[in-house]
Write a protein that holds these residues in place. Structure first.
Motif, PDB file in Angstrom:
ATOM      1  N   UNK A  89      47.655  18.975  36.992  1.00 15.58           N
ATOM      2  CA  UNK A  89      48.512  18.408  35.945  1.00 15.58           C
ATOM      3  C   UNK A  89      48.313  16.903  35.891  1.00 15.58           C
ATOM      4  N   UNK A  90      48.539  16.330  34.768  1.00 10.05           N
ATOM      5  CA  UNK A  90      48.421  14.864  34.652  1.00 10.05           C
ATOM      6  C   UNK A  90      49.818  14.273  34.494  1.00 10.05           C
ATOM      7  N   UNK A  91      50.018  13.124  35.070  1.00 13.55           N
ATOM      8  CA  UNK A  91      51.312  12.426  34.980  1.00 13.55           C
ATOM      9  C   UNK A  91      51.106  11.164  34.160  1.00 13.55           C
ATOM     10  N   UNK A  92      51.955  10.958  33.216  1.00 15.75           N
ATOM     11  CA  UNK A  92      51.805   9.779  32.371  1.00 15.75           C
ATOM     12  C   UNK A  92      52.570   8.610  32.985  1.00 15.75           C
ATOM     13  N   UNK A  93      51.895   7.483  33.154  1.00  8.15           N
ATOM     14  CA  UNK A  93      52.519   6.282  33.746  1.00  8.15           C
ATOM     15  C   UNK A  93      52.607   5.219  32.668  1.00  8.15           C
ATOM     16  N   UNK A  94      53.798   4.657  32.525  1.00 10.10           N
ATOM     17  CA  UNK A  94      53.975   3.608  31.510  1.00 10.10           C
ATOM     18  C   UNK A  94      53.243   2.329  31.923  1.00 10.10           C
ATOM     19  N   UNK A  95      52.782   1.584  30.952  1.00  5.80           N
ATOM     20  CA  UNK A  95      52.144   0.290  31.248  1.00  5.80           C
ATOM     21  C   UNK A  95      53.196  -0.644  31.841  1.00  5.80           C
ATOM     22  N   UNK A  96      52.819  -1.511  32.813  1.00  3.07           N
ATOM     23  CA  UNK A  96      53.796  -2.459  33.357  1.00  3.07           C
ATOM     24  C   UNK A  96      54.238  -3.469  32.306  1.00  3.07           C
ATOM     25  N   UNK A 105      55.149  -7.065  30.604  1.00  6.13           N
ATOM     26  CA  UNK A 105      54.323  -8.289  30.648  1.00  6.13           C
ATOM     27  C   UNK A 105      54.665  -9.191  31.833  1.00  6.13           C
ATOM     28  N   UNK A 106      55.991  -9.293  32.178  1.00  7.37           N
ATOM     29  CA  UNK A 106      56.349 -10.193  33.290  1.00  7.37           C
ATOM     30  C   UNK A 106      55.884  -9.639  34.652  1.00  7.37           C
ATOM     31  N   UNK A 107      55.648  -8.304  34.653  1.00 10.05           N
ATOM     32  CA  UNK A 107      55.119  -7.732  35.906  1.00 10.05           C
ATOM     33  C   UNK A 107      53.629  -8.019  36.037  1.00 10.05           C
ATOM     34  N   UNK A 108      52.949  -8.125  34.891  1.00 16.61           N
ATOM     35  CA  UNK A 108      51.513  -8.381  34.908  1.00 16.61           C
ATOM     36  C   UNK A 108      51.238  -9.872  35.135  1.00 16.61           C
ATOM     37  N   UNK A 109      52.074 -10.720  34.568  1.00 17.96           N
ATOM     38  CA  UNK A 109      51.838 -12.162  34.663  1.00 17.96           C
ATOM     39  C   UNK A 109      52.272 -12.669  36.039  1.00 17.96           C
ATOM     40  N   UNK A 110      51.331 -13.085  36.834  1.00 18.83           N
ATOM     41  CA  UNK A 110      51.629 -13.516  38.207  1.00 18.83           C
ATOM     42  C   UNK A 110      51.926 -15.007  38.306  1.00 18.83           C
ATOM     43  N   UNK A 111      51.789 -15.717  37.152  1.00 16.69           N
ATOM     44  CA  UNK A 111      51.931 -17.175  37.224  1.00 16.69           C
ATOM     45  C   UNK A 111      53.324 -17.643  37.682  1.00 16.69           C
ATOM     46  N   UNK A 112      54.423 -17.027  37.167  1.00 15.30           N
ATOM     47  CA  UNK A 112      55.732 -17.486  37.649  1.00 15.30           C
ATOM     48  C   UNK A 112      55.881 -17.309  39.167  1.00 15.30           C
ATOM     49  N   UNK A 113      55.424 -16.163  39.677  1.00 15.48           N
ATOM     50  CA  UNK A 113      55.534 -15.919  41.126  1.00 15.48           C
ATOM     51  C   UNK A 113      54.678 -16.908  41.900  1.00 15.48           C
ATOM     52  N   UNK A 114      53.511 -17.211  41.346  1.00 19.43           N
ATOM     53  CA  UNK A 114      52.610 -18.167  41.997  1.00 19.43           C
ATOM     54  C   UNK A 114      53.257 -19.542  42.054  1.00 19.43           C
ATOM     55  N   UNK A 115      53.863 -19.938  40.935  1.00 13.70           N
ATOM     56  CA  UNK A 115      54.511 -21.254  40.868  1.00 13.70           C
ATOM     57  C   UNK A 115      55.679 -21.311  41.857  1.00 13.70           C
ATOM     58  N   UNK A 116      56.414 -20.191  41.952  1.00 11.96           N
ATOM     59  CA  UNK A 116      57.560 -20.148  42.876  1.00 11.96           C
ATOM     60  C   UNK A 116      57.083 -20.320  44.328  1.00 11.96           C
ATOM     61  N   UNK A 117      56.015 -19.590  44.666  1.00 16.45           N
ATOM     62  CA  UNK A 117      55.462 -19.679  46.023  1.00 16.45           C
ATOM     63  C   UNK A 117      54.955 -21.071  46.334  1.00 16.45           C
ATOM     64  N   UNK A 118      54.263 -21.661  45.379  1.00 14.79           N
ATOM     65  CA  UNK A 118      53.745 -23.019  45.586  1.00 14.79           C
ATOM     66  C   UNK A 118      54.883 -24.019  45.741  1.00 14.79           C
ATOM     67  N   UNK A 119      55.949 -23.760  44.976  1.00 15.10           N
ATOM     68  CA  UNK A 119      57.123 -24.641  45.059  1.00 15.10           C
ATOM     69  C   UNK A 119      57.695 -24.637  46.460  1.00 15.10           C
TER      70      UNK A 119
END
Ligand code: SF4
Ligand code: SF4
Length: 199
Positions: A28-35, A37-51
């Protein structure tokens, strides 16, 4: 002949394909929703870590907030009283070594780094003395068992000096004269007088 020999192989292959395709019906196949946009964009997390990194960096460099580092070797920490440092051999009242070459310490030493060659004492006593007494400080695991096993308070590790870096292995071997250099007179009764003999 060749054709007859190949026929059974073909039928085996066909059976295999059949069984695989039967199995595939159960997959059987399971359908997975696309993540999002904020889950795909790593820039905020990167900025937080650098901060956080920058906060700690400036906090440590400018305000010396979390710096636990000691500027060794310019700064050194005082060793605790019971620290085990380099060995020393203790002396009797007449400035001769207290060691009677009983061989307890080389026997108990787990690193097998104590070498003793016994000899007779010149004063015709019943005790022996070490003609050679060497400790390889590079092999020593600083367990202190030699000190604990000595019945004569002849060997101690209370010099407060740790083993220094050497260029060649043989330089780490302390011979009898080196071990006696920091030796002082011990007032312990030779051979001991019970559990409080050090006093
Ligand atoms: S401290 Fe331990 S390893 Fe080092 S010489 Fe003594 S018994 Fe051997
Ligand atoms: S245990 Fe003490 S007396 Fe015996 S050999 Fe070692 S240092 Fe000498």
């Amino acid at each position: 002949m060749g054709h007859h020999a190949e026929a059974p192989e073909e039928s085996t292959e066909a059976l295999l394909v059949l069984s695989v395709s039967k199995k595939n019906k159960n997959i059987r196949t399971v359908q997975v929703n696309r993540p999002e946009p904020e889950q795909v964009n790593f820039l905020p997390a990167l900025a937080k870590g650098l901060g956080i990194t920058l906060k700690h960096f400036f906090g440590n460099v400018v305000a010396r907030k979390h710096t636990e580092t000691m500027q060794y070797p310019e700064e050194t920490k005082a060793y605790p009283e019971r620290n085990r440092g380099l060995h020393r051999l203790m002396l009797r009242e007449d400035d001769t070594e207290r060691c009677v070459a009983c061989m307890c310490c080389p026997t108990v030493c787990p690193a097998n780094c104590i070498t003793i060659v016994p000899a007779e004492r010149d004063d015709a006593g019943i005790e022996k003395r070490p003609a050679i007494f060497e400790i390889d400080e590079l092999r020593c695991v600083v367990c202190g068992l030699c000190v604990e096993s000595c019945p004569c308070d002849a060997i101690r590790m209370d010099t407060g000096v740790h083993a220094t870096a050497v260029e060649h292995r043989h330089e780490s071997v302390m011979d009898k004269s080196a071990l006696l250099k920091s030796g002082t007179k011990s007032i312990a009764v030779q051979g001991g007088t019970g559990p409080n003999w050090r006093k």
